[in-house]
Each structure stands twice: as structure tokens, then as C-alpha cells.
Design an enzyme around this catalytic site. Sequence first.
Site, PDB file in Angstrom:
ATOM      1  N   GLY A   1       0.829  -1.214   0.000  1.00  0.00           N
ATOM      2  CA  GLY A   1       0.000   0.000   0.000  1.00  0.00           C
ATOM      3  C   GLY A   1       0.861   1.260   0.000  1.00  0.00           C
ATOM      4  O   GLY A   1       1.835   1.343   0.737  1.00  0.00           O
TER       5      GLY A   1
ATOM      6  N   ALA B   1      15.516  10.856  -0.237  1.00  0.00           N
ATOM      7  CA  ALA B   1      16.667  10.772   0.668  1.00  0.00           C
ATOM      8  C   ALA B   1      17.589   9.615   0.278  1.00  0.00           C
ATOM      9  O   ALA B   1      18.823   9.752   0.284  1.00  0.00           O
ATOM     10  CB  ALA B   1      16.177  10.596   2.108  1.00  0.00           C
ATOM     11  N   VAL B   2      16.994   8.477  -0.082  1.00  0.00           N
ATOM     12  CA  VAL B   2      17.796   7.316  -0.501  1.00  0.00           C
ATOM     13  C   VAL B   2      18.619   7.697  -1.734  1.00  0.00           C
ATOM     14  O   VAL B   2      19.836   7.475  -1.798  1.00  0.00           O
ATOM     15  CB  VAL B   2      16.872   6.103  -0.815  1.00  0.00           C
ATOM     16  CG1 VAL B   2      17.623   5.022  -1.589  1.00  0.00           C
ATOM     17  CG2 VAL B   2      16.283   5.537   0.473  1.00  0.00           C
TER      18      VAL B   2
ATOM     19  N   ARG C   1      19.476  10.659  -3.064  1.00  0.00           N
ATOM     20  CA  ARG C   1      20.508  11.702  -2.944  1.00  0.00           C
ATOM     21  C   ARG C   1      21.663  11.263  -2.040  1.00  0.00           C
ATOM     22  O   ARG C   1      22.812  11.630  -2.277  1.00  0.00           O
ATOM     23  CB  ARG C   1      19.875  13.008  -2.470  1.00  0.00           C
ATOM     24  CG  ARG C   1      18.998  13.590  -3.580  1.00  0.00           C
ATOM     25  CD  ARG C   1      18.639  15.021  -3.389  1.00  0.00           C
ATOM     26  NE  ARG C   1      17.995  15.550  -4.586  1.00  0.00           N
ATOM     27  CZ  ARG C   1      17.279  16.659  -4.621  1.00  0.00           C
ATOM     28  NH1 ARG C   1      17.122  17.370  -3.528  1.00  0.00           N
ATOM     29  NH2 ARG C   1      16.736  17.073  -5.755  1.00  0.00           N
TER      30      ARG C   1
ATOM     31  N   ARG D   1       0.949  -5.014  -5.489  1.00  0.00           N
ATOM     32  CA  ARG D   1       1.011  -6.224  -4.655  1.00  0.00           C
ATOM     33  C   ARG D   1       1.161  -7.371  -5.658  1.00  0.00           C
ATOM     34  O   ARG D   1       0.220  -7.661  -6.390  1.00  0.00           O
ATOM     35  CB  ARG D   1      -0.260  -6.379  -3.825  1.00  0.00           C
ATOM     36  CG  ARG D   1      -0.523  -5.209  -2.853  1.00  0.00           C
ATOM     37  CD  ARG D   1      -1.639  -5.543  -1.894  1.00  0.00           C
ATOM     38  NE  ARG D   1      -2.158  -4.374  -1.195  1.00  0.00           N
ATOM     39  CZ  ARG D   1      -1.656  -3.891  -0.054  1.00  0.00           C
ATOM     40  NH1 ARG D   1      -0.620  -4.460   0.501  1.00  0.00           N
ATOM     41  NH2 ARG D   1      -2.224  -2.840   0.517  1.00  0.00           N
TER      42      ARG D   1
ATOM     43  N   GLY E   1       5.703  -2.422   3.822  1.00  0.00           N
ATOM     44  CA  GLY E   1       5.288  -2.995   5.100  1.00  0.00           C
ATOM     45  C   GLY E   1       5.668  -4.466   5.225  1.00  0.00           C
ATOM     46  O   GLY E   1       6.593  -4.949   4.551  1.00  0.00           O
ATOM     47  N   ASP E   2       4.915  -5.134   6.049  1.00  0.00           N
ATOM     48  CA  ASP E   2       5.179  -6.519   6.409  1.00  0.00           C
ATOM     49  C   ASP E   2       5.364  -7.452   5.200  1.00  0.00           C
ATOM     50  O   ASP E   2       6.360  -8.173   5.109  1.00  0.00           O
ATOM     51  CB  ASP E   2       3.952  -6.963   7.211  1.00  0.00           C
ATOM     52  CG  ASP E   2       4.250  -8.113   8.109  1.00  0.00           C
ATOM     53  OD1 ASP E   2       5.303  -8.072   8.753  1.00  0.00           O
ATOM     54  OD2 ASP E   2       3.450  -9.063   8.119  1.00  0.00           O
ATOM     55  N   GLY E   3       4.401  -7.433   4.278  1.00  0.00           N
ATOM     56  CA  GLY E   3       4.441  -8.321   3.112  1.00  0.00           C
ATOM     57  C   GLY E   3       5.661  -8.029   2.245  1.00  0.00           C
ATOM     58  O   GLY E   3       6.324  -8.946   1.743  1.00  0.00           O
TER      59      GLY E   3
ATOM     60  N   THR F   1       4.024   2.295   5.898  1.00  0.00           N
ATOM     61  CA  THR F   1       2.639   1.800   5.904  1.00  0.00           C
ATOM     62  C   THR F   1       1.826   2.639   6.875  1.00  0.00           C
ATOM     63  O   THR F   1       2.320   2.987   7.955  1.00  0.00           O
ATOM     64  CB  THR F   1       2.534   0.312   6.306  1.00  0.00           C
ATOM     65  OG1 THR F   1       1.183   0.025   6.704  1.00  0.00           O
ATOM     66  CG2 THR F   1       3.446  -0.067   7.454  1.00  0.00           C
TER      67      THR F   1
ATOM     68  N   ASP G   1      -0.427   1.647   8.638  1.00  0.00           N
ATOM     69  CA  ASP G   1      -0.901   0.825   9.763  1.00  0.00           C
ATOM     70  C   ASP G   1      -0.038   0.940  11.027  1.00  0.00           C
ATOM     71  O   ASP G   1      -0.498   0.615  12.115  1.00  0.00           O
ATOM     72  CB  ASP G   1      -0.959  -0.652   9.349  1.00  0.00           C
ATOM     73  CG  ASP G   1      -1.977  -0.911   8.255  1.00  0.00           C
ATOM     74  OD1 ASP G   1      -2.843  -0.037   8.034  1.00  0.00           O
ATOM     75  OD2 ASP G   1      -1.906  -1.971   7.616  1.00  0.00           O
TER      76      ASP G   1
ATOM     77  N   ASP H   1       2.310  -0.988  12.094  1.00  0.00           N
ATOM     78  CA  ASP H   1       2.202  -2.291  12.772  1.00  0.00           C
ATOM     79  C   ASP H   1       3.468  -3.137  12.654  1.00  0.00           C
ATOM     80  O   ASP H   1       3.416  -4.348  12.800  1.00  0.00           O
ATOM     81  CB  ASP H   1       1.012  -3.079  12.190  1.00  0.00           C
ATOM     82  CG  ASP H   1       1.166  -3.322  10.695  1.00  0.00           C
ATOM     83  OD1 ASP H   1       2.032  -2.689  10.071  1.00  0.00           O
ATOM     84  OD2 ASP H   1       0.411  -4.143  10.155  1.00  0.00           O
TER      85      ASP H   1
ATOM     86  N   ARG I   1     -18.746  14.150  13.159  1.00  0.00           N
ATOM     87  CA  ARG I   1     -19.296  14.457  14.499  1.00  0.00           C
ATOM     88  C   ARG I   1     -20.320  15.592  14.409  1.00  0.00           C
ATOM     89  O   ARG I   1     -21.347  15.567  15.094  1.00  0.00           O
ATOM     90  CB  ARG I   1     -18.147  14.813  15.446  1.00  0.00           C
ATOM     91  CG  ARG I   1     -18.541  15.302  16.803  1.00  0.00           C
ATOM     92  CD  ARG I   1     -18.927  14.203  17.756  1.00  0.00           C
ATOM     93  NE  ARG I   1     -17.773  13.512  18.317  1.00  0.00           N
ATOM     94  CZ  ARG I   1     -17.886  12.512  19.196  1.00  0.00           C
ATOM     95  NH1 ARG I   1     -19.074  12.082  19.585  1.00  0.00           N
ATOM     96  NH2 ARG I   1     -16.813  11.917  19.658  1.00  0.00           N
TER      97      ARG I   1
ATOM     98  N   GLY J   1      -6.972  -0.782   8.410  1.00  0.00           N
ATOM     99  CA  GLY J   1      -6.173  -1.609   9.327  1.00  0.00           C
ATOM    100  C   GLY J   1      -6.735  -3.013   9.347  1.00  0.00           C
ATOM    101  O   GLY J   1      -7.561  -3.348  10.190  1.00  0.00           O
ATOM    102  N   ARG J   2      -6.269  -3.808   8.362  1.00  0.00           N
ATOM    103  CA  ARG J   2      -6.770  -5.189   8.229  1.00  0.00           C
ATOM    104  C   ARG J   2      -6.404  -6.034   9.428  1.00  0.00           C
ATOM    105  O   ARG J   2      -7.170  -6.832   9.911  1.00  0.00           O
ATOM    106  CB  ARG J   2      -6.122  -5.816   6.983  1.00  0.00           C
ATOM    107  CG  ARG J   2      -7.069  -6.036   5.853  1.00  0.00           C
ATOM    108  CD  ARG J   2      -6.461  -6.894   4.793  1.00  0.00           C
ATOM    109  NE  ARG J   2      -5.157  -6.463   4.347  1.00  0.00           N
ATOM    110  CZ  ARG J   2      -4.856  -6.147   3.098  1.00  0.00           C
ATOM    111  NH1 ARG J   2      -5.792  -6.179   2.179  1.00  0.00           N
ATOM    112  NH2 ARG J   2      -3.627  -5.821   2.754  1.00  0.00           N
TER     113      ARG J   2
ATOM    114  N   ARG K   1      -5.122   7.037   2.827  1.00  0.00           N
ATOM    115  CA  ARG K   1      -3.780   6.730   2.315  1.00  0.00           C
ATOM    116  C   ARG K   1      -3.170   7.884   1.526  1.00  0.00           C
ATOM    117  O   ARG K   1      -1.961   7.906   1.284  1.00  0.00           O
ATOM    118  CB  ARG K   1      -3.847   5.476   1.440  1.00  0.00           C
ATOM    119  CG  ARG K   1      -4.017   4.186   2.215  1.00  0.00           C
ATOM    120  CD  ARG K   1      -2.889   3.215   1.951  1.00  0.00           C
ATOM    121  NE  ARG K   1      -2.883   2.763   0.595  1.00  0.00           N
ATOM    122  CZ  ARG K   1      -3.379   1.596   0.185  1.00  0.00           C
ATOM    123  NH1 ARG K   1      -3.929   0.778   1.061  1.00  0.00           N
ATOM    124  NH2 ARG K   1      -3.312   1.253  -1.060  1.00  0.00           N
TER     125      ARG K   1
HETATM  126  O1  F6P Z   1      -1.511  -1.880   4.724  1.00  0.00           O
HETATM  127  C1  F6P Z   1      -2.067  -0.647   4.426  1.00  0.00           C
HETATM  128  C2  F6P Z   1      -3.536  -0.792   4.125  1.00  0.00           C
HETATM  129  O2  F6P Z   1      -4.063   0.500   3.838  1.00  0.00           O
HETATM  130  C3  F6P Z   1      -4.371  -1.463   5.199  1.00  0.00           C
HETATM  131  O3  F6P Z   1      -4.703  -0.597   6.265  1.00  0.00           O
HETATM  132  C4  F6P Z   1      -5.545  -1.928   4.405  1.00  0.00           C
HETATM  133  O4  F6P Z   1      -6.164  -3.020   5.044  1.00  0.00           O
HETATM  134  C5  F6P Z   1      -4.938  -2.335   3.105  1.00  0.00           C
HETATM  135  O5  F6P Z   1      -3.730  -1.599   2.980  1.00  0.00           O
HETATM  136  C6  F6P Z   1      -5.796  -2.103   1.894  1.00  0.00           C
HETATM  137  O6  F6P Z   1      -5.090  -2.490   0.759  1.00  0.00           O
HETATM  138  P1  F6P Z   1      -5.567  -2.275  -0.738  1.00  0.00           P
HETATM  139  O7  F6P Z   1      -5.458  -0.809  -1.048  1.00  0.00           O
HETATM  140  O8  F6P Z   1      -4.625  -3.096  -1.558  1.00  0.00           O
HETATM  141  O9  F6P Z   1      -6.988  -2.743  -0.808  1.00  0.00           O
END
Ligand code: F6P
Length: 339
Positions: free
Chosen positions: A27, A38-39, A41, A88, A118-120, A142, A144, A146, A171, A187-188, A272
Site C-alpha cells: 500500500g 533521501a535514498v 541523494r 502487490r 510494510g510486512d508483506g 505503511t 498501519d 504495525d 461528528r 487496518g486489516r 492513504r
Molecule cells: O496496509 C495498508 C492498508 O491500507 C491497510 O490498512 C488496508 O487493510 C490495506 O492496505 C488495503 O489495501 P488495498 O489498497 O490493496 O486494498
Amino acid sequence: MTDTINIRSDSYKKPKLRKIGVFTSGGDAPGMNAAIRAVTRTALANKLKVIGIRRGYQGMIEGDFMPLRSSDVSGIIQLGGTILKTARSKEFRTPEGRQKAWLQLQNAGIDAVVVIGGDGSFTGALTMSQEYNISFIGIPGTIDNDMYGTDYTIGYETALNSVVCAVDKIRDTAVSHGRIFIVEVMGREAGLLALNSGIACGAEVILIPESKEQHEALKRFLEKGYKSRERSGIIIVAEGDEPGGALKISEEVRRDHPELDVRVSILGHIQRGGSPTANDRINATRMGVAAIDALLDDQKSIMIGLDNGKIVQVPLNKAVKLNHSFNGELLQIQKLLNI
Ligand code: F6P
């Protein structure tokens, strides 16, 4: 635990490192462009050639490469999204896909890679660095926030502010109409964005994957708290919350409380985008410089992180396998304040 490092101001080029690749993956997150800048330069300042890999791992497989000069990263620090685009890639998850990617890197003469994601994305980097002899340095990007081993990921602060801005507006309608709004936040697998935005907006209930007991709080709010006070409220729910997101929760609330005026708002990808906050730009810049310093120091398979404001290096295998610690304190505070 993470290991701290000292950033060297007198970085020198080791002979074998000549050309690096940089790419964004997963994402997009605001501040990724500041990290690319930064990377690029820092690498150029150290006489390294820089190749931008477009569209994440998919672009790596297809050899979608572009040389990056200093002027190519000019005027991008304030831009959201990523100039290198992102993806992805399912193909990269296969050994065949990774072999294609490796051949493309070899053909282009790329000695080491900086991955912003991120993680993936880091799991992919770790797998490839174990299969082939190539260094990957990760920069956490990311919304998230996380990742294990870093207090901070690029884009989180901008996303948090976007959520707060949106919920403040919602609100106004909630109060004016006397409605319950169930607002779904991204936030999956992680509820940090939901938790912190909920605190910042004074949400009546916050539902996150890390805590099941909040569903009891929702029941209590609807049965007691809500009726005894003003007839409006904000319930923030993380998209990954069990047993479901905002739509599922709204069905249950309407079923159990047909007397209530309930609306759903799914904030979605508005979270995002946008221009990164000052902190996202500053931290992305610091991490970008630290990533090149790490490569010049012959580091392999590490993630750059921030621990109490200090740059740290975290082994990639820890960053992807261990869970981000969850601080229950904010949930306690939220409960205390919503009496
Ligand atoms: O990891 C970032 C994120 O925005 C998550 O919060 C969300 O679940 C996911 O990516 C959504 O991904 P996509 O834009 O590929 O549907």
C-alpha cells in the site's frame, strides 16, 4: 529489542557496492516520496548509481527500471503516493517469480536494494535475500504502523490526521441529527490507527482486532450510556475487527436497537492519500539516509526503525515474524473517559 547504531557522517564507499535499486511496495503511504528522495541523494552523494524500480516486485520481475538522478527526485518531498508506483505482486510469491526478479537485478548490475513498504514487502525481501546473494534494506512505510521493532512507520501520522479531520466533520452531523455513526478506519490486521484516531476524536466506543472486550463496551454504551446522554455518538471500528467491519456492526446495532438512527461511514482510501505531515517527511528522510549508511556498512537484511526517536537497525527476520507490541493503556484511558 533493537540494536542502536551511530549514523556515520563520514560514510565512505566500499568498492564492491556500485549500483543500488530502490522501490516502493504494498500500500502506498504519504512520505514514501520523501524516503525515495533521501535514498537517492544519499546514494548519489556516496558515488553510487541509483535505479528506481517501478511498480514494486512486479516491476522488478518485468525489469521496469529507471535511472534516478538528483533532479528526478526534486520537488517530490511534499507529494503523497509514490513516484515509483507500487503493486502487490502474486508472481513474486512464487520461486519462479523471484528467479525472474533476480535475473533482472543481475542484468541491470544492481548490487543491493532498498525496499520501502510494510510486512508483506519485507517478507518478500527476506525470502529473496535468503535464496540469492543480495542485500535488502527495509524502510517501514505503511499507514498501519504495525511493524515490530519500530515505533513509527512512514505515512501513519498523515493518515491519523486525515482520519481525525474526517471524523470531526462527521461528528458535526452526528450531533446535529442525534445519530450514531459507525466509522470504519483502515487496518486489516492492526487497530492502532483506529485506537489513536478514536482517542483523538473522543469516540464513544473503539473496536479493534487486538481487544474483544470492546464489544461489551459497545453494548453498554447503546443500552445505558447512550440513552442517558445526548442522542449521538461515534463508534470507530478498525476494518480488521472481529466479527466484522462497520456494515456488519451496523446490522447488529439496528437489529438490537431499532429505535436508534444509525449511519455508516467507511473512510477507505482517503486515509492513504495526501501531502505528508512534517514528521512523516522528516522521519522518511532520516530513514532514507540511514538505509544507505547501512548498505555502506555492509549490512544485509535489516529494517531501519525508530526507537524513542533514535534510528535503529532491526533484523528483517524479526521485523516480519514478531508482532508489533500493543499498548493497552490507551484503551484503558478511553474507557475511563467515556463514563
Ligand atoms: O496496509 C495498508 C492498508 O491500507 C491497510 O490498512 C488496508 O487493510 C490495506 O492496505 C488495503 O489495501 P488495498 O489498497 O490493496 O486494498
